[in-house]
Motif scaffolding. Structure first.
Motif, PDB file in Angstrom:
ATOM      1  N   ARG A 130       0.871  -1.173   0.000  1.00  0.00           N
ATOM      2  CA  ARG A 130       0.000   0.000   0.000  1.00  0.00           C
ATOM      3  C   ARG A 130       0.906   1.220   0.000  1.00  0.00           C
ATOM      4  NH1 ARG A 130      -5.248   1.981   2.389  1.00  0.00           N
ATOM      5  NH2 ARG A 130      -4.864   4.209   2.722  1.00  0.00           N
ATOM      6  N   ARG A 131       0.701   2.095  -0.984  1.00  0.00           N
ATOM      7  CA  ARG A 131       1.496   3.311  -1.086  1.00  0.00           C
ATOM      8  C   ARG A 131       0.563   4.488  -1.340  1.00  0.00           C
ATOM      9  NH1 ARG A 131       4.413  -0.063   0.379  1.00  0.00           N
ATOM     10  NH2 ARG A 131       6.504  -0.614  -0.303  1.00  0.00           N
ATOM     11  N   GLU A 132       0.948   5.629  -0.823  1.00  0.00           N
ATOM     12  CA  GLU A 132       0.182   6.850  -1.001  1.00  0.00           C
ATOM     13  C   GLU A 132       1.060   7.892  -1.681  1.00  0.00           C
ATOM     14  OE1 GLU A 132      -1.185   7.954   2.901  1.00  0.00           O
ATOM     15  OE2 GLU A 132      -2.412   6.139   3.096  1.00  0.00           O
ATOM     16  N   PHE A 133       0.448   8.652  -2.604  1.00  0.00           N
ATOM     17  CA  PHE A 133       1.162   9.679  -3.363  1.00  0.00           C
ATOM     18  C   PHE A 133       0.271  10.909  -3.494  1.00  0.00           C
ATOM     19  CE2 PHE A 133       2.276   5.481  -4.955  1.00  0.00           C
ATOM     20  CZ  PHE A 133       3.655   5.481  -4.850  1.00  0.00           C
ATOM     21  N   SER A 134       0.909  12.071  -3.613  1.00  0.00           N
ATOM     22  CA  SER A 134       0.153  13.291  -3.858  1.00  0.00           C
ATOM     23  C   SER A 134       1.081  14.349  -4.445  1.00  0.00           C
ATOM     24  CB  SER A 134      -0.473  13.807  -2.566  1.00  0.00           C
ATOM     25  OG  SER A 134       0.530  14.173  -1.638  1.00  0.00           O
ATOM     26  N   LYS A 135       0.466  15.348  -5.063  1.00  0.00           N
ATOM     27  CA  LYS A 135       1.224  16.484  -5.589  1.00  0.00           C
ATOM     28  C   LYS A 135       0.252  17.650  -5.753  1.00  0.00           C
ATOM     29  CE  LYS A 135       4.674  16.068  -8.550  1.00  0.00           C
ATOM     30  NZ  LYS A 135       5.441  15.864  -9.788  1.00  0.00           N
ATOM     31  N   GLY A 136       0.760  18.866  -5.564  1.00  0.00           N
ATOM     32  CA  GLY A 136      -0.058  20.059  -5.698  1.00  0.00           C
ATOM     33  C   GLY A 136       0.427  20.951  -6.827  1.00  0.00           C
ATOM     34  N   PHE A 137      -0.491  21.727  -7.369  1.00  0.00           N
ATOM     35  CA  PHE A 137      -0.208  22.617  -8.493  1.00  0.00           C
ATOM     36  C   PHE A 137      -0.786  24.000  -8.214  1.00  0.00           C
ATOM     37  CE2 PHE A 137      -0.106  18.346 -10.007  1.00  0.00           C
ATOM     38  CZ  PHE A 137       1.021  18.313 -10.815  1.00  0.00           C
ATOM     39  N   GLU A 138      -0.080  25.026  -8.708  1.00  0.00           N
ATOM     40  CA  GLU A 138      -0.475  26.394  -8.386  1.00  0.00           C
ATOM     41  C   GLU A 138      -1.764  26.836  -9.070  1.00  0.00           C
ATOM     42  OE1 GLU A 138       2.990  28.652  -9.344  1.00  0.00           O
ATOM     43  OE2 GLU A 138       2.829  28.277 -11.483  1.00  0.00           O
ATOM     44  N   LYS A 139      -2.033  26.371 -10.273  1.00  0.00           N
ATOM     45  CA  LYS A 139      -3.268  26.730 -10.962  1.00  0.00           C
ATOM     46  C   LYS A 139      -3.653  25.610 -11.910  1.00  0.00           C
ATOM     47  CE  LYS A 139      -5.694  30.560 -13.018  1.00  0.00           C
ATOM     48  NZ  LYS A 139      -5.600  31.908 -13.564  1.00  0.00           N
ATOM     49  N   THR A 140      -4.868  25.105 -11.724  1.00  0.00           N
ATOM     50  CA  THR A 140      -5.346  23.976 -12.506  1.00  0.00           C
ATOM     51  C   THR A 140      -6.861  23.894 -12.353  1.00  0.00           C
ATOM     52  OG1 THR A 140      -4.934  21.630 -12.983  1.00  0.00           O
ATOM     53  CG2 THR A 140      -4.973  22.270 -10.647  1.00  0.00           C
ATOM     54  N   THR A 141      -7.449  22.779 -12.785  1.00  0.00           N
ATOM     55  CA  THR A 141      -8.888  22.570 -12.603  1.00  0.00           C
ATOM     56  C   THR A 141      -9.125  21.251 -11.885  1.00  0.00           C
ATOM     57  OG1 THR A 141      -9.211  21.376 -14.686  1.00  0.00           O
ATOM     58  CG2 THR A 141      -9.406  23.798 -14.760  1.00  0.00           C
ATOM     59  N   ASN A 142     -10.316  21.126 -11.341  1.00  0.00           N
ATOM     60  CA  ASN A 142     -10.664  19.898 -10.642  1.00  0.00           C
ATOM     61  C   ASN A 142     -10.621  18.692 -11.583  1.00  0.00           C
ATOM     62  OD1 ASN A 142     -11.661  18.770  -8.005  1.00  0.00           O
ATOM     63  ND2 ASN A 142     -13.193  17.981  -9.426  1.00  0.00           N
ATOM     64  N   ASN A 143     -11.194  18.835 -12.784  1.00  0.00           N
ATOM     65  CA  ASN A 143     -11.191  17.701 -13.718  1.00  0.00           C
ATOM     66  C   ASN A 143      -9.773  17.277 -14.086  1.00  0.00           C
ATOM     67  OD1 ASN A 143     -13.924  17.290 -13.792  1.00  0.00           O
ATOM     68  ND2 ASN A 143     -14.250  18.439 -15.682  1.00  0.00           N
ATOM     69  N   ARG A 144      -8.871  18.243 -14.251  1.00  0.00           N
ATOM     70  CA  ARG A 144      -7.475  17.894 -14.555  1.00  0.00           C
ATOM     71  C   ARG A 144      -6.868  17.101 -13.398  1.00  0.00           C
ATOM     72  NH1 ARG A 144      -4.744  19.271 -18.730  1.00  0.00           N
ATOM     73  NH2 ARG A 144      -2.734  19.153 -17.686  1.00  0.00           N
ATOM     74  N   MET A 145      -7.157  17.514 -12.173  1.00  0.00           N
ATOM     75  CA  MET A 145      -6.582  16.816 -11.022  1.00  0.00           C
ATOM     76  C   MET A 145      -7.151  15.407 -10.894  1.00  0.00           C
ATOM     77  SD  MET A 145      -4.200  18.676  -9.672  1.00  0.00           S
ATOM     78  CE  MET A 145      -3.799  18.787 -11.421  1.00  0.00           C
ATOM     79  N   GLU A 146      -8.431  15.240 -11.175  1.00  0.00           N
ATOM     80  CA  GLU A 146      -9.040  13.899 -11.141  1.00  0.00           C
ATOM     81  C   GLU A 146      -8.354  12.983 -12.152  1.00  0.00           C
ATOM     82  OE1 GLU A 146     -11.203  12.852  -8.972  1.00  0.00           O
ATOM     83  OE2 GLU A 146     -12.342  14.582  -8.277  1.00  0.00           O
ATOM     84  N   LEU A 147      -8.183  13.477 -13.361  1.00  0.00           N
ATOM     85  CA  LEU A 147      -7.562  12.683 -14.420  1.00  0.00           C
ATOM     86  C   LEU A 147      -6.067  12.510 -14.184  1.00  0.00           C
ATOM     87  CD1 LEU A 147      -7.780  11.153 -17.074  1.00  0.00           C
ATOM     88  CD2 LEU A 147      -7.781  13.358 -18.272  1.00  0.00           C
ATOM     89  N   MET A 148      -5.393  13.560 -13.726  1.00  0.00           N
ATOM     90  CA  MET A 148      -3.961  13.459 -13.477  1.00  0.00           C
ATOM     91  C   MET A 148      -3.650  12.442 -12.383  1.00  0.00           C
ATOM     92  SD  MET A 148      -1.081  16.355 -12.658  1.00  0.00           S
ATOM     93  CE  MET A 148      -1.494  17.342 -14.084  1.00  0.00           C
ATOM     94  N   ALA A 149      -4.510  12.350 -11.377  1.00  0.00           N
ATOM     95  CA  ALA A 149      -4.309  11.363 -10.322  1.00  0.00           C
ATOM     96  C   ALA A 149      -4.254   9.957 -10.917  1.00  0.00           C
ATOM     97  CB  ALA A 149      -5.423  11.454  -9.280  1.00  0.00           C
ATOM     98  N   ILE A 150      -5.147   9.674 -11.837  1.00  0.00           N
ATOM     99  CA  ILE A 150      -5.181   8.351 -12.472  1.00  0.00           C
ATOM    100  C   ILE A 150      -3.943   8.135 -13.325  1.00  0.00           C
ATOM    101  CG2 ILE A 150      -6.413   6.954 -14.187  1.00  0.00           C
ATOM    102  CD1 ILE A 150      -9.021   8.224 -12.990  1.00  0.00           C
ATOM    103  N   VAL A 151      -3.594   9.128 -14.128  1.00  0.00           N
ATOM    104  CA  VAL A 151      -2.410   9.016 -14.991  1.00  0.00           C
ATOM    105  C   VAL A 151      -1.158   8.791 -14.150  1.00  0.00           C
ATOM    106  CG1 VAL A 151      -0.908  10.326 -16.545  1.00  0.00           C
ATOM    107  CG2 VAL A 151      -3.376  10.291 -16.940  1.00  0.00           C
ATOM    108  N   GLU A 152      -0.985   9.589 -13.107  1.00  0.00           N
ATOM    109  CA  GLU A 152       0.213   9.451 -12.271  1.00  0.00           C
ATOM    110  C   GLU A 152       0.226   8.120 -11.524  1.00  0.00           C
ATOM    111  OE1 GLU A 152       2.897  11.441 -12.387  1.00  0.00           O
ATOM    112  OE2 GLU A 152       1.828  12.545 -13.945  1.00  0.00           O
ATOM    113  N   GLY A 153      -0.916   7.646 -11.118  1.00  0.00           N
ATOM    114  CA  GLY A 153      -0.987   6.326 -10.490  1.00  0.00           C
ATOM    115  C   GLY A 153      -0.589   5.224 -11.463  1.00  0.00           C
ATOM    116  N   LEU A 154      -1.076   5.313 -12.696  1.00  0.00           N
ATOM    117  CA  LEU A 154      -0.725   4.309 -13.703  1.00  0.00           C
ATOM    118  C   LEU A 154       0.770   4.326 -14.015  1.00  0.00           C
ATOM    119  CD1 LEU A 154      -3.779   4.675 -16.108  1.00  0.00           C
ATOM    120  CD2 LEU A 154      -3.236   2.707 -14.647  1.00  0.00           C
ATOM    121  N   LYS A 155       1.380   5.502 -13.985  1.00  0.00           N
ATOM    122  CA  LYS A 155       2.816   5.597 -14.243  1.00  0.00           C
ATOM    123  C   LYS A 155       3.630   4.835 -13.195  1.00  0.00           C
ATOM    124  CE  LYS A 155       2.934  10.069 -16.599  1.00  0.00           C
ATOM    125  NZ  LYS A 155       3.408  11.471 -16.488  1.00  0.00           N
ATOM    126  N   LYS A 156       3.084   4.689 -12.015  1.00  0.00           N
ATOM    127  CA  LYS A 156       3.810   4.029 -10.927  1.00  0.00           C
ATOM    128  C   LYS A 156       3.736   2.501 -11.015  1.00  0.00           C
ATOM    129  CE  LYS A 156       3.702   7.964  -7.973  1.00  0.00           C
ATOM    130  NZ  LYS A 156       4.948   8.501  -8.484  1.00  0.00           N
TER     131      LYS A 156
END
Length: 149
Positions: free
Chosen positions: A28-54
């Motif tokens: 079990r691993r947890e990951f997160s990252k923050g961005f200065e300006k973005t949208t909620n939909n981008r963050m929802e999708l980026m979470a999945i993309v970044e998880g798949l990269k791992k």
């Protein structure tokens, strides 16, 4: 994989949270990252993309749990494949969708929607991770968002 995205304002500072669990293994691993300006939909999708990269092995059976109707329905109702055929003309977040589709084709991915803020432990954890990430100092630049404008 459990994911969530968050934004304070839309657009505004945003973050994502990911919880990866490997069934049958003690992982079990947890990951997160923050961005200065973005949208909620981008963050929802980026979470999945970044998880798949791992996830390094190919052809894995991956179940993704997300509280984003935007992402889950785009995949489960196959809208994203139509967008791809039309080269994402007029669609936002095409940069992330293209990366998602590359990973989608290397794995056996299923998507499941979970109701946000309903007490689901991993979804609540992802939400907390995403919210903490967007409140950090020195947030990253979401290049894909910047390039949209």
């Amino acid at each position: 994989m459990f994911t969530d995205g968050a934004c304070s304002g839309n657009p505004g500072p945003g973050g994502y949270g990911i919880v990866l669990i490997w069934n049958g293994k003690h992982y079990r691993r947890e990951f997160s990252k923050g961005f200065e300006k973005t949208t909620n939909n981008r963050m929802e999708l980026m979470a999945i993309v970044e998880g798949l990269k791992k996830i390094k092995p190919k052809n894995m059976a991956i179940k993704i749990f997300s509280d984003s109707n935007y992402v889950v329905e785009a995949v489960n109702k196959k809208w994203v494949f139509g967008w791809e055929k039309k080269q994402f003309k007029g669609k936002k977040n095409s940069d992330l969708w293209k990366v998602f589709l590359a990973y989608y084709r290397h794995h056996k991915i299923t998507m499941e929607w979970v109701k946000g803020h309903s007490g689901h432990p991993e979804n609540e954890c992802c939400d907390k991770l995403a919210r903490l990430a967007l409140m950090q100092d020195k947030l990253k630049c979401d290049e894909g968002f910047v390039n949209l404008w």
